[in-house]
Design a protein around this motif. Structure first.
Motif, PDB file in Angstrom:
ATOM      1  N   VAL A 338      92.518 -12.112  -5.485  1.00 24.93           N
ATOM      2  CA  VAL A 338      91.952 -12.254  -6.829  1.00 24.93           C
ATOM      3  C   VAL A 338      91.645 -13.721  -7.119  1.00 24.93           C
ATOM      4  CG1 VAL A 338      92.481 -12.066  -9.297  1.00 24.93           C
ATOM      5  CG2 VAL A 338      92.956 -10.151  -7.776  1.00 24.93           C
ATOM      6  N   ARG A 339      92.536 -14.616  -6.714  1.00 24.16           N
ATOM      7  CA  ARG A 339      92.274 -16.046  -6.899  1.00 24.16           C
ATOM      8  C   ARG A 339      90.978 -16.462  -6.200  1.00 24.16           C
ATOM      9  NH1 ARG A 339      98.279 -17.868  -5.962  1.00 24.16           N
ATOM     10  NH2 ARG A 339      98.996 -18.273  -8.099  1.00 24.16           N
ATOM     11  N   LEU A 340      90.830 -16.029  -4.960  1.00 25.09           N
ATOM     12  CA  LEU A 340      89.629 -16.374  -4.204  1.00 25.09           C
ATOM     13  C   LEU A 340      88.380 -15.788  -4.849  1.00 25.09           C
ATOM     14  CD1 LEU A 340      90.980 -15.833  -0.568  1.00 25.09           C
ATOM     15  CD2 LEU A 340      90.384 -18.024  -1.630  1.00 25.09           C
ATOM     16  N   MET A 341      88.497 -14.536  -5.312  1.00 29.15           N
ATOM     17  CA  MET A 341      87.345 -13.886  -5.938  1.00 29.15           C
ATOM     18  C   MET A 341      86.925 -14.616  -7.204  1.00 29.15           C
ATOM     19  SD  MET A 341      86.606 -11.630  -8.687  1.00 29.15           S
ATOM     20  CE  MET A 341      88.079 -10.650  -8.969  1.00 29.15           C
ATOM     21  N   ARG A 342      87.889 -14.970  -8.043  1.00 31.47           N
ATOM     22  CA  ARG A 342      87.555 -15.596  -9.324  1.00 31.47           C
ATOM     23  C   ARG A 342      87.070 -17.038  -9.153  1.00 31.47           C
ATOM     24  NH1 ARG A 342      90.919 -14.789 -14.461  1.00 31.47           N
ATOM     25  NH2 ARG A 342      88.801 -14.754 -15.331  1.00 31.47           N
ATOM     26  N   SER A 343      87.420 -17.651  -8.039  1.00 34.35           N
ATOM     27  CA  SER A 343      86.951 -19.018  -7.780  1.00 34.35           C
ATOM     28  C   SER A 343      85.633 -19.035  -7.018  1.00 34.35           C
ATOM     29  CB  SER A 343      88.009 -19.796  -6.985  1.00 34.35           C
ATOM     30  OG  SER A 343      88.187 -19.232  -5.692  1.00 34.35           O
ATOM     31  N   GLY A 344      85.098 -17.858  -6.721  1.00 36.92           N
ATOM     32  CA  GLY A 344      83.820 -17.773  -6.023  1.00 36.92           C
ATOM     33  C   GLY A 344      83.919 -17.920  -4.525  1.00 36.92           C
ATOM     34  N   LYS A 345      85.137 -17.861  -3.976  1.00 38.27           N
ATOM     35  CA  LYS A 345      85.333 -18.052  -2.539  1.00 38.27           C
ATOM     36  C   LYS A 345      85.488 -16.740  -1.781  1.00 38.27           C
ATOM     37  CE  LYS A 345      87.562 -22.535  -3.256  1.00 38.27           C
ATOM     38  NZ  LYS A 345      88.821 -23.322  -3.116  1.00 38.27           N
ATOM     39  N   LEU A 346      85.512 -15.643  -2.497  1.00 40.14           N
ATOM     40  CA  LEU A 346      85.605 -14.330  -1.862  1.00 40.14           C
ATOM     41  C   LEU A 346      84.448 -13.490  -2.380  1.00 40.14           C
ATOM     42  CD1 LEU A 346      87.200 -12.289  -0.096  1.00 40.14           C
ATOM     43  CD2 LEU A 346      88.370 -11.568  -2.185  1.00 40.14           C
ATOM     44  N   ALA A 347      83.529 -13.198  -1.503  1.00 37.03           N
ATOM     45  CA  ALA A 347      82.339 -12.441  -1.907  1.00 37.03           C
ATOM     46  C   ALA A 347      82.298 -11.124  -1.149  1.00 37.03           C
ATOM     47  CB  ALA A 347      81.075 -13.249  -1.622  1.00 37.03           C
ATOM     48  N   GLN A 348      81.625 -10.150  -1.736  1.00 38.04           N
ATOM     49  CA  GLN A 348      81.417  -8.875  -1.073  1.00 38.04           C
ATOM     50  C   GLN A 348      80.167  -9.016  -0.203  1.00 38.04           C
ATOM     51  OE1 GLN A 348      81.502  -5.658  -3.830  1.00 38.04           O
ATOM     52  NE2 GLN A 348      81.598  -4.065  -2.264  1.00 38.04           N
ATOM     53  N   PRO A 349      80.304  -9.004   1.123  1.00 33.67           N
ATOM     54  CA  PRO A 349      79.165  -9.314   1.992  1.00 33.67           C
ATOM     55  C   PRO A 349      77.941  -8.433   1.776  1.00 33.67           C
ATOM     56  CG  PRO A 349      81.211  -9.310   3.245  1.00 33.67           C
ATOM     57  CD  PRO A 349      81.539  -8.764   1.888  1.00 33.67           C
ATOM     58  N   ASP A 350      78.164  -7.168   1.393  1.00 29.56           N
ATOM     59  CA  ASP A 350      77.032  -6.244   1.242  1.00 29.56           C
ATOM     60  C   ASP A 350      76.602  -6.072  -0.207  1.00 29.56           C
ATOM     61  OD1 ASP A 350      79.261  -4.925   0.350  1.00 29.56           O
ATOM     62  OD2 ASP A 350      78.942  -3.100   1.513  1.00 29.56           O
ATOM     63  N   ALA A 351      77.047  -6.978  -1.097  1.00 26.82           N
ATOM     64  CA  ALA A 351      76.825  -6.790  -2.535  1.00 26.82           C
ATOM     65  C   ALA A 351      75.348  -6.710  -2.899  1.00 26.82           C
ATOM     66  CB  ALA A 351      77.500  -7.910  -3.319  1.00 26.82           C
ATOM     67  N   ARG A 352      74.485  -7.448  -2.195  1.00 26.24           N
ATOM     68  CA  ARG A 352      73.063  -7.500  -2.558  1.00 26.24           C
ATOM     69  C   ARG A 352      72.195  -6.555  -1.736  1.00 26.24           C
ATOM     70  NH1 ARG A 352      71.725 -13.895  -3.876  1.00 26.24           N
ATOM     71  NH2 ARG A 352      73.432 -14.196  -5.369  1.00 26.24           N
ATOM     72  N   LEU A 353      72.806  -5.765  -0.902  1.00 26.54           N
ATOM     73  CA  LEU A 353      72.037  -4.824  -0.100  1.00 26.54           C
ATOM     74  C   LEU A 353      71.766  -3.553  -0.889  1.00 26.54           C
ATOM     75  CD1 LEU A 353      73.843  -5.099   3.360  1.00 26.54           C
ATOM     76  CD2 LEU A 353      71.772  -6.283   2.606  1.00 26.54           C
ATOM     77  N   ALA A 354      70.569  -3.041  -0.750  1.00 27.24           N
ATOM     78  CA  ALA A 354      70.240  -1.767  -1.401  1.00 27.24           C
ATOM     79  C   ALA A 354      70.894  -0.632  -0.629  1.00 27.24           C
ATOM     80  CB  ALA A 354      68.715  -1.584  -1.431  1.00 27.24           C
TER      81      ALA A 354
END
Length: 359
Positions: A338-354
């Motif tokens: 959660v710390r990494l996610m809220r600091s922008g260091k943990l992203a969902q790799p497929d988040a922008r894929l349709a």
């Protein structure tokens, strides 16, 4: 565009006034009600009138701005749940808010009712809660599903599977309840939806019951179907119009993922078999909704007192220091993710894929 029709043909579920009265009076068998039979009769007659006329949502007001049909009469109950979710979403997005962890106790057992003893799950939840509370900037909310079996008026009503008719017929939040005509009220999900929305991380701790989730946890899972593709505007289907919902879906539905991006951890325990199966089921379910696992250490399935007596299972947990440490580690992994996610260091790799096959 493909054409379809609404299929009908199941037998009527209507009951007579005599049967309605018999079922209603089952709530008043305590001798304390003996002197109130006339008053109870009048209440039942009023309830029958609502059932007979099917006044599902007797209190409504116009939807107003922000909805596709501002003149549609929206249920006051649904609007209240909708506003609670909006507040929770604002809290979730606020950079000034603490990191919130929703900690779910999936067990039905409680020392406050028939079993007469606390569950091992409750003890594990407490281990995780104390571990998370040590982290600076974190707040924990415990959702104790054992209250479904031990607290007056607590219930999660069953999912009616509106999704299987058409996804836009499944509203976010669920508009199936309350149904005042059928006496389907006090649905806990109206409070549970905002808990999930406000959370940055979710940790589910649960026993395995017959290779599956306990009934309370499964009921919550089923009712969270609207969080994955649910329609946030009931006016587009004028409430529950299946033909309108089918037409909307066939034009192209975007399946909004209302809980995507949150982090999760799962801890499953049992005494003989099924823990790995349930852990996979829960992880797959959460992943399918777009949540992100907190890593290998955050996904845990273990047995306590393998094939030993139930009567000594708490003693077996006392002795299993390794499992206790693993539960703490699962909580630590969730906090770190959660710390990494809220600091922008943990992203969902497929988040922008349709999605190729949205469902």
């Amino acid at each position: 565009m493909a054409k379809t029709r609404v299929r009908k043909g199941m037998p009527s579920v209507a009951i007579t006034k005599a049967e309605f009265t018999r079922r209603a009076r089952e709530r008043f068998v305590d001798p304390a009600f003996d002197g109130l039979q006339d008053e109870i009769g009048r209440i039942i007659n009023a309830a029958w009138d609502g059932y007979h006329d099917y006044r599902k949502s007797p209190r409504t007001h116009k939807a107003g701005d922000g909805f596709a049909d501002p003149s549609f009469e929206l249920s006051v109950d649904w609007r209240r749940a909708h506003e609670a979710i909006r507040r929770a979403q604002r809290a979730h997005r606020s950079s000034a808010s603490p990191s919130r962890i929703l900690l779910v106790n999936g067990s039905s057992r409680s020392d406050q009712t028939c079993p007469g003893e606390m569950s091992k799950t409750f003890r594990l939840v407490e281990l995780a809660r104390r571990q998370i509370e040590r982290a600076r900037g974190f707040a924990v909310e415990v959702l104790d599903l054992s209250l479904l079996a031990s607290q007056y008026g607590r219930q999660i009503l069953p999912c009616k599977a509106c999704v299987s008719t058409a996804m836009p017929l499944c509203h976010w939040p669920c508009s199936c309840y309350p149904n005042h005509a059928l006496g389907q009220v006090n649905d806990w999900m109206a409070d549970i939806y905002p808990m999930w929305v406000a959370a940055h991380g979710v940790m589910i701790v649960t026993p395995v019951n017959w290779y599956q989730a306990p009934s309370g946890l499964k009921a919550m899972m089923d009712r969270l179907v609207c969080a994955d593709g649910g329609n946030p505007d009931p006016t587009t289907t004028r409430g529950k119009d299946p033909a309108m919902a089918k037409a909307i879906e066939l034009k192209g539905w975007d399946y909004p993922r209302h809980l995507a991006g949150r982090i999760f951890s799962v801890v499953v325990h049992g005494d003989a078999a099924g823990t790995e199966t349930l852990r996979r089921i829960l992880a797959d379910w959460l992943t399918d909704m777009g949540l992100i696992g907190a890593g290998h250490a955050a996904l845990l399935d273990r047995t306590i007192g393998y094939y030993r007596p139930y009567a000594t299972s708490h003693d077996d947990l006392d002795a299993d220091h390794a499992f206790q440490a693993e539960v703490r580690n699962a909580a630590r992994a969730l906090v770190q993710a959660v710390r990494l996610m809220r600091s922008g260091k943990l992203a969902q790799p497929d988040a922008r894929l349709a999605e190729i096959r949205p469902k």
